[in-house]
Design a protein around this motif. Sequence first.
Motif, PDB file in Angstrom:
ATOM      1  N   ILE A  35       0.845  -1.200   0.000  1.00  0.00           N
ATOM      2  CA  ILE A  35       0.000   0.000   0.000  1.00  0.00           C
ATOM      3  C   ILE A  35       0.886   1.258   0.000  1.00  0.00           C
ATOM      4  O   ILE A  35       1.990   1.244   0.561  1.00  0.00           O
ATOM      5  N   VAL A  36       0.417   2.330  -0.638  1.00  0.00           N
ATOM      6  CA  VAL A  36       1.191   3.585  -0.680  1.00  0.00           C
ATOM      7  C   VAL A  36       1.250   4.191   0.736  1.00  0.00           C
ATOM      8  O   VAL A  36       0.212   4.377   1.371  1.00  0.00           O
ATOM      9  N   PRO A  37       2.444   4.507   1.230  1.00  0.00           N
ATOM     10  CA  PRO A  37       2.566   5.078   2.575  1.00  0.00           C
ATOM     11  C   PRO A  37       1.823   6.412   2.712  1.00  0.00           C
ATOM     12  O   PRO A  37       1.966   7.295   1.862  1.00  0.00           O
ATOM     13  N   THR A  63       3.592  -3.971   8.648  1.00  0.00           N
ATOM     14  CA  THR A  63       4.564  -2.977   8.175  1.00  0.00           C
ATOM     15  C   THR A  63       4.406  -2.575   6.718  1.00  0.00           C
ATOM     16  O   THR A  63       4.866  -1.504   6.311  1.00  0.00           O
ATOM     17  N   GLY A  64       3.811  -3.434   5.861  1.00  0.00           N
ATOM     18  CA  GLY A  64       3.671  -3.084   4.437  1.00  0.00           C
ATOM     19  C   GLY A  64       5.025  -2.777   3.821  1.00  0.00           C
ATOM     20  O   GLY A  64       5.945  -3.597   3.852  1.00  0.00           O
ATOM     21  N   CYS A 118       7.655   1.547   5.722  1.00  0.00           N
ATOM     22  CA  CYS A 118       7.888   2.987   5.907  1.00  0.00           C
ATOM     23  C   CYS A 118       7.906   3.384   7.388  1.00  0.00           C
ATOM     24  O   CYS A 118       8.737   4.216   7.799  1.00  0.00           O
ATOM     25  N   ASP A 145       4.667  -8.470   8.770  1.00  0.00           N
ATOM     26  CA  ASP A 145       3.487  -8.413   7.907  1.00  0.00           C
ATOM     27  C   ASP A 145       3.176  -9.845   7.482  1.00  0.00           C
ATOM     28  O   ASP A 145       4.076 -10.688   7.427  1.00  0.00           O
ATOM     29  N   ILE A 146       1.923 -10.092   7.157  1.00  0.00           N
ATOM     30  CA  ILE A 146       1.551 -11.441   6.699  1.00  0.00           C
ATOM     31  C   ILE A 146       1.945 -11.653   5.232  1.00  0.00           C
ATOM     32  O   ILE A 146       2.097 -12.778   4.771  1.00  0.00           O
ATOM     33  N   ASP A 147       2.141 -10.554   4.502  1.00  0.00           N
ATOM     34  CA  ASP A 147       2.272 -10.601   3.054  1.00  0.00           C
ATOM     35  C   ASP A 147       3.750 -10.617   2.617  1.00  0.00           C
ATOM     36  O   ASP A 147       4.466  -9.610   2.781  1.00  0.00           O
ATOM     37  N   LEU A 193      -0.296 -11.327  12.378  1.00  0.00           N
ATOM     38  CA  LEU A 193      -0.169 -10.547  13.624  1.00  0.00           C
ATOM     39  C   LEU A 193       0.930 -11.140  14.510  1.00  0.00           C
ATOM     40  O   LEU A 193       2.080 -11.203  14.092  1.00  0.00           O
ATOM     41  N   ASN A 225      -0.310   0.258  11.875  1.00  0.00           N
ATOM     42  CA  ASN A 225      -1.341   0.829  10.999  1.00  0.00           C
ATOM     43  C   ASN A 225      -1.986  -0.378  10.318  1.00  0.00           C
ATOM     44  O   ASN A 225      -1.643  -0.724   9.194  1.00  0.00           O
ATOM     45  N   HIS A 265      -6.191  -6.744   0.835  1.00  0.00           N
ATOM     46  CA  HIS A 265      -6.035  -7.196   2.229  1.00  0.00           C
ATOM     47  C   HIS A 265      -5.297  -6.171   3.089  1.00  0.00           C
ATOM     48  O   HIS A 265      -5.144  -6.356   4.284  1.00  0.00           O
ATOM     49  N   ALA A 266      -4.817  -5.096   2.464  1.00  0.00           N
ATOM     50  CA  ALA A 266      -4.180  -4.040   3.255  1.00  0.00           C
ATOM     51  C   ALA A 266      -5.235  -3.126   3.894  1.00  0.00           C
ATOM     52  O   ALA A 266      -4.933  -2.363   4.818  1.00  0.00           O
ATOM     53  N   ARG A 276      -8.148  -7.737  17.645  1.00  0.00           N
ATOM     54  CA  ARG A 276      -7.124  -8.755  17.906  1.00  0.00           C
ATOM     55  C   ARG A 276      -5.873  -8.105  18.497  1.00  0.00           C
ATOM     56  O   ARG A 276      -5.254  -8.637  19.415  1.00  0.00           O
TER      57      ARG A 276
HETATM   58  C1  LIG Z   1      -2.986  -0.259   6.122  1.00  0.00           C
HETATM   59  S1  LIG Z   1      -1.631  -1.296   5.555  1.00  0.00           S
HETATM   60  C2  LIG Z   1      -0.288  -0.500   6.410  1.00  0.00           C
HETATM   61  C3  LIG Z   1       1.049  -0.669   5.763  1.00  0.00           C
HETATM   62  C4  LIG Z   1       2.146   0.265   6.314  1.00  0.00           C
HETATM   63  N1  LIG Z   1       2.357   0.048   7.719  1.00  0.00           N
HETATM   64  C5  LIG Z   1       1.792   1.710   6.051  1.00  0.00           C
HETATM   65  O1  LIG Z   1       1.435   2.428   6.996  1.00  0.00           O
HETATM   66  O2  LIG Z   1       1.859   2.125   4.885  1.00  0.00           O
HETATM   67  C6  LIG Z   1      -1.935  -2.782   6.475  1.00  0.00           C
HETATM   68  C7  LIG Z   1      -0.924  -3.904   6.299  1.00  0.00           C
HETATM   69  O3  LIG Z   1      -1.382  -5.020   7.081  1.00  0.00           O
HETATM   70  C8  LIG Z   1      -1.004  -6.218   6.438  1.00  0.00           C
HETATM   71  N2  LIG Z   1      -1.821  -7.324   6.960  1.00  0.00           N
HETATM   72  C9  LIG Z   1      -3.066  -7.725   6.569  1.00  0.00           C
HETATM   73  N3  LIG Z   1      -3.460  -8.783   7.300  1.00  0.00           N
HETATM   74  C10 LIG Z   1      -2.450  -9.058   8.174  1.00  0.00           C
HETATM   75  C11 LIG Z   1      -2.283 -10.048   9.191  1.00  0.00           C
HETATM   76  N4  LIG Z   1      -3.231 -10.952   9.448  1.00  0.00           N
HETATM   77  N5  LIG Z   1      -1.130 -10.036   9.899  1.00  0.00           N
HETATM   78  C12 LIG Z   1      -0.166  -9.120   9.636  1.00  0.00           C
HETATM   79  N6  LIG Z   1      -0.265  -8.173   8.674  1.00  0.00           N
HETATM   80  C13 LIG Z   1      -1.397  -8.125   7.962  1.00  0.00           C
HETATM   81  C14 LIG Z   1      -1.189  -5.925   4.967  1.00  0.00           C
HETATM   82  O4  LIG Z   1      -0.429  -6.803   4.175  1.00  0.00           O
HETATM   83  C15 LIG Z   1      -0.732  -4.453   4.888  1.00  0.00           C
HETATM   84  O5  LIG Z   1       0.615  -4.381   4.520  1.00  0.00           O
END
Ligand SMILES: C[S@@+](CC[C@H](N)C(=O)[O-])C[C@H]1O[C@@H](n2cnc3c(N)ncnc32)[C@H](O)[C@@H]1O
Length: 302
Positions: free
Chosen positions: A104-106, A135-136, A139, A157-159, A186, A201, A223-224, A237
């Motif tokens: 996702i774009v920071p 963490t995505g 950033c 991150d899960i991804d 998580l 985030n 999924h972000a 959670r």
């Molecule tokens: C809103 S984005 C935030 C990304 C980054 N921290 C930022 O602020 O740009 C949410 C992130 O949560 C991750 N995510 C989704 N489900 C998750 C899970 N079950 N466990 C860990 N990370 C997860 C996504 O892959 C995504 O990168």
Amino acid sequence: MRANQPVTVADHVDWAEQRLTQSKVHSSHGCTSLRDESIWATLHVANLIDQEYEDVHDQNLSEIESSALRELVERRIETRKPLAYLIRESWFAGYAFYIDERAIVPRSHIGDLIQDGFGPWVNPAQIHRILDLCTGSGCIAVSLALCFPKASIDASDIDADALEVARINIERFQCNEQVRVVQSDLYDNLATQQYDLIVSNPPYIDSSWIDSLPKEYQHEPRHAFEAGEDGLDFAQRILSQSRNHLTDHGFLLMELGNSADELEAQFPNVPFLWLTSRSGESVVLLISAEELKMYESEFALP
Ligand SMILES: C[S@@+](CC[C@H](N)C(=O)[O-])C[C@H]1O[C@@H](n2cnc3c(N)ncnc32)[C@H](O)[C@@H]1O
């Protein structure tokens, strides 16, 4: 150059803004307006991104730069991709991060709070271990590493694809010694870890809203964003599990965006503290390990 064609930086910004406005492009993803986005695109093609617009607005663009801007603006209109994806760069907490469609774009409000050193709430002397949960692009983890140079940081991150982008940014800012990447749902793969600060985030958009988001959002991993019917699947959670991963004096800092009101409604007995970012929005909560313990029964998952 023919008459009426843009010549200076300011002319090109005006042209780009007019073109984007006519085409009803949605401004977002790190830009507060189409004007803001037009300035960013013009400074990018002119290699002036480190300069203040006011200092360079009367400089001329070369033919090549002018044509690069036209091409960039037309691709922006045609694809509706966020500008950050088109130029593979995004600004966060004052730093230029690499970005592509895998993450996702920071644009988290946490960036402002990091730039302000978390105000009076966090004592840097007590911060030795930090977790950036979800963490995505990395950033937040990287900005924290630059803000707390003595702390060690886990970026999880899960991804796996998003974590590849995080690795690029960790490399770009030479934080390899300080930031460790962990793939985890998580806290699943962080079972024994404890931190002085957990920053997150997480996804927080309720499912019904996602399909109505502007086209720009459809280029980002779904999924972000997606966080169940009330937008709180992840927040709940995280609130229920974070106490075990915080030291006694630790804090959890979590962004909830437009689900902040829903969280307040679901936990009326918890006096959440919402931090206000530079844009004036109060959507990032700060809660201590002590408070997580105090409200443990409220946060317990069914
Ligand atoms: C809103 S984005 C935030 C990304 C980054 N921290 C930022 O602020 O740009 C949410 C992130 O949560 C991750 N995510 C989704 N489900 C998750 C899970 N079950 N466990 C860990 N990370 C997860 C996504 O892959 C995504 O990168």
